[in-house]
Design an enzyme around this catalytic site. Structure first.
Site, mmCIF file in Angstrom:
data_model
loop_
_atom_site.group_PDB
_atom_site.id
_atom_site.type_symbol
_atom_site.label_atom_id
_atom_site.label_comp_id
_atom_site.label_asym_id
_atom_site.label_seq_id
_atom_site.Cartn_x
_atom_site.Cartn_y
_atom_site.Cartn_z
ATOM 1 N N SER A 94 -9.436 -6.985 -9.824
ATOM 2 C CA SER A 94 -8.268 -7.680 -9.303
ATOM 3 C C SER A 94 -8.771 -8.714 -8.303
ATOM 4 C CB SER A 94 -7.354 -6.659 -8.621
ATOM 5 O OG SER A 94 -6.300 -7.308 -7.949
ATOM 6 N N LYS A 153 -7.984 -9.779 -13.517
ATOM 7 C CA LYS A 153 -6.581 -9.896 -13.076
ATOM 8 C C LYS A 153 -6.530 -10.861 -11.907
ATOM 9 C CE LYS A 153 -3.794 -6.832 -10.231
ATOM 10 N NZ LYS A 153 -3.372 -5.430 -10.045
ATOM 11 N N LYS A 179 -4.370 -12.501 -8.877
ATOM 12 C CA LYS A 179 -3.178 -12.456 -8.042
ATOM 13 C C LYS A 179 -2.540 -13.842 -8.122
ATOM 14 C CE LYS A 179 -3.264 -8.311 -6.309
ATOM 15 N NZ LYS A 179 -2.155 -7.376 -6.454
ATOM 16 N N ASP A 183 -0.871 -10.776 -11.468
ATOM 17 C CA ASP A 183 -0.061 -9.853 -10.661
ATOM 18 C C ASP A 183 0.618 -10.654 -9.557
ATOM 19 O OD1 ASP A 183 1.052 -7.807 -9.191
ATOM 20 O OD2 ASP A 183 -0.832 -6.755 -8.783
ATOM 21 N N GLU A 209 2.203 -8.699 -14.024
ATOM 22 C CA GLU A 209 2.526 -7.496 -13.259
ATOM 23 C C GLU A 209 3.545 -7.816 -12.174
ATOM 24 O OE1 GLU A 209 -1.132 -5.693 -12.015
ATOM 25 O OE2 GLU A 209 -0.145 -4.336 -10.609
ATOM 26 N N ASP A 227 4.521 -2.191 -11.433
ATOM 27 C CA ASP A 227 3.701 -1.484 -10.435
ATOM 28 C C ASP A 227 4.663 -0.947 -9.372
ATOM 29 O OD1 ASP A 227 2.077 -0.803 -8.265
ATOM 30 O OD2 ASP A 227 0.888 -2.633 -8.254
ATOM 31 N N LYS A 259 -0.375 4.261 -9.919
ATOM 32 C CA LYS A 259 -1.150 4.399 -8.681
ATOM 33 C C LYS A 259 -0.820 5.763 -8.101
ATOM 34 C CE LYS A 259 -1.530 -0.456 -7.361
ATOM 35 N NZ LYS A 259 -0.896 -1.534 -6.575
ATOM 36 N N GLY A 302 -5.304 -0.051 -8.174
ATOM 37 C CA GLY A 302 -6.125 0.228 -6.996
ATOM 38 C C GLY A 302 -5.415 -0.235 -5.739
HETATM 39 O O1 OSB Z 1 -0.621 -4.818 -6.546
HETATM 40 O O2 OSB Z 1 -2.314 -3.944 -7.468
HETATM 41 C C1 OSB Z 1 -1.755 -4.374 -6.453
HETATM 42 C C2 OSB Z 1 -4.221 -4.229 -3.523
HETATM 43 C C3 OSB Z 1 -3.371 -3.943 -2.484
HETATM 44 C C4 OSB Z 1 -2.020 -3.847 -2.732
HETATM 45 C C5 OSB Z 1 -1.529 -4.024 -4.025
HETATM 46 C C6 OSB Z 1 -2.377 -4.294 -5.081
HETATM 47 C C7 OSB Z 1 -3.745 -4.418 -4.807
HETATM 48 C C8 OSB Z 1 -4.730 -4.782 -5.819
HETATM 49 C C9 OSB Z 1 -6.154 -4.407 -5.512
HETATM 50 O O3 OSB Z 1 -4.491 -5.437 -6.812
HETATM 51 C C10 OSB Z 1 -6.775 -3.531 -6.522
HETATM 52 C C11 OSB Z 1 -8.090 -3.036 -6.024
HETATM 53 O O4 OSB Z 1 -8.132 -1.985 -5.357
HETATM 54 O O5 OSB Z 1 -9.079 -3.702 -6.300
HETATM 55 MG MG MG Z 2 0.096 -4.687 -8.556
#
Ligand code: OSB
Ligand code: MG
Length: 375
Positions: free
Chosen positions: A136, A162, A164, A189, A214, A239, A263, A291
């Site tokens: 991510s 992925k 953001k 995401d 996402e 999510d 999660k 994560g």
């Molecule tokens: O939306 O998946 C998410 C990290 C913090 C809060 C929300 C998210 C995330 C990540 C990080 O996408 C995933 C990772 O731990 O690498």
């Molecule tokens: Mg997410």
């Protein structure tokens, strides 16, 4: 099993690099760890709440309060805790606070696996020896900077990228990434950065052959996501909206999503994560493990969970070194050149906790007593 002691700690751990999402930037983690001793064994749990209540309503501080004053004493007072799966019943009176609950429940599952001398993966019903990994990638200061990071992660073997995204960091980014890498597994995401009035804009994402988008809309929504999904070819993955099995069933029934991100903290621990997994599997909906910038303790739980059968898409579970100069477990989590993490076949989580490091990083610590000991 008899619970001998529950110790809650807060650790301060700086990330290797800042992580930016549509709701903010994280530079340093404040991580809660639960250490539960029982009959000569030690189980570990990690709280996945963020430092601020931006991803969910929970934060490091709310979880600390709820664990110390409510959940910890409930667990310490219960006569017999035979299984991790007993925890939801023990915590039933407390509404919400799922990340706080998962902290303790997951430590009990770890203890149970050790007592049964099986790996946590097998205790959960896992069927894989290795899991498929993606990364991510947070919002960067420029597209060239992002392209450089993607190049490095692909070279390391990661199977899915992925991105953001948010308004202003989306189609132009996807276009540049797709031009350079037409064939990679790519997803995005939004962490709730869009509204239904952005539907025409979101439809343009279809041009980039994304594996999924996402949580584009509100964090607590199913209905508007179902309206949006009707207009998109790209599958929606939920999510933030999914807190339990009923949420999974509602979103599948309403066609709010075609994929679910599971999660552990968000759903309250392994029991509910398995329930969501099974509900999705029975309805032909693939899942993957999300994560929350976990330390090695939470990461080892995510690895075990990802070994269940319906985790058919690469998750956001990646190598320790992407987050930490020194992780608090031994060995570090590493990813092989095929972009997989091999699941340790050792009783429990399969990684030792480096107590010297934990002690060094601890900024507060509390031993939790049962209600009987308080009065
Ligand atoms: O939306 O998946 C998410 C990290 C913090 C809060 C929300 C998210 C995330 C990540 C990080 O996408 C995933 C990772 O731990 O690498
Ligand atoms: Mg997410």
């Amino acid at each position: 099993m008899r619970i001998d002691s529950i110790v809650l700690r807060e650790l301060h751990m700086p990330l290797v690099r800042p992580f930016e999402t549509s709701f903010g930037v994280t530079r340093d983690r404040r991580i809660l760890l639960a250490e539960i001793r029982s009959e000569g064994l030690t189980g570990w749990g990690e709280c996945t709440a963020g430092e601020r209540p931006f991803f969910s309503g929970e934060s490091t501080d709310t979880a600390w309060q709820v664990i110390v004053n409510e959940l910890g004493p409930m667990l310490a007072s219960s006569e017999q805790v035979e299984h991790g799966g007993s925890c939801p019943r023990i915590f039933k009176q407390v509404r919400g606070n799922r990340m706080a609950k998962a902290t303790l429940e997951n430590a009990i599952w770890d203890l149970e696996a050790q007592r049964e001398a099986v790996s946590l993966s097998r205790l959960l019903g896992g069927v894989r020896d290795s899991i498929a990994c993606g990364v991510s990638l947070g919002i960067q200061s420029s597209i060239p900077e992002l392209l450089g990071i993607i190049e490095k992660e692909l070279a390391a073997g990661y199977q899915r990228i992925k991105l953001k995204c948010k308004p202003g960091w989306d189609v132009e980014v996807f276009e540049r990434v797709r031009n350079r890498w037409p064939g990679i597994m790519l997803s995005c995401d939004a962490n709730s950065a869009y509204r239904l009035r952005d539907a025409d804009h979101l439809v343009t994402f279809d041009a980039f052959d994304l594996l999924m988008i996402e949580q584009p809309l509100w964090h607590d929504d199913f209905y508007y996501h179902s309206m949006l999904q009707k207009r998109l070819n790209t599958p929606i993955c939920l999510d933030e909206s999914i807190h339990n099995r009923r949420d999974a069933l509602a979103s599948i029934e309403m066609e709010s999503c075609k994929i679910i991100n599971i999660k552990l903290g968000r759903v309250g621990g392994f029991s509910e994560a398995i329930a969501v997994h099974n509900a999705a599997q029975e309805r032909g909906i693939p899942v993957w493990c999300g994560g929350m910038l976990e330390s090695g303790v939470g990461r080892s739980h995510n690895i075990a969970l990802s070994s269940l059968e319906n985790f058919t898409l690469p998750g956001d579970v990646s190598a320790s070194a992407r987050y930490w100069v020194d992780d608090i477990i031994e060995p570090d989590v590493t990813v092989n050149s095929q972009g997989e993490i091999e699941i340790p076949d050792i009783p429990g989580r399969g990684y030792e906790v480096r107590m010297d490091m934990v002690e060094r990083l601890t900024v507060r610590k509390e031993t939790i007593r049962s209600f009987a000991m308080v009065v």
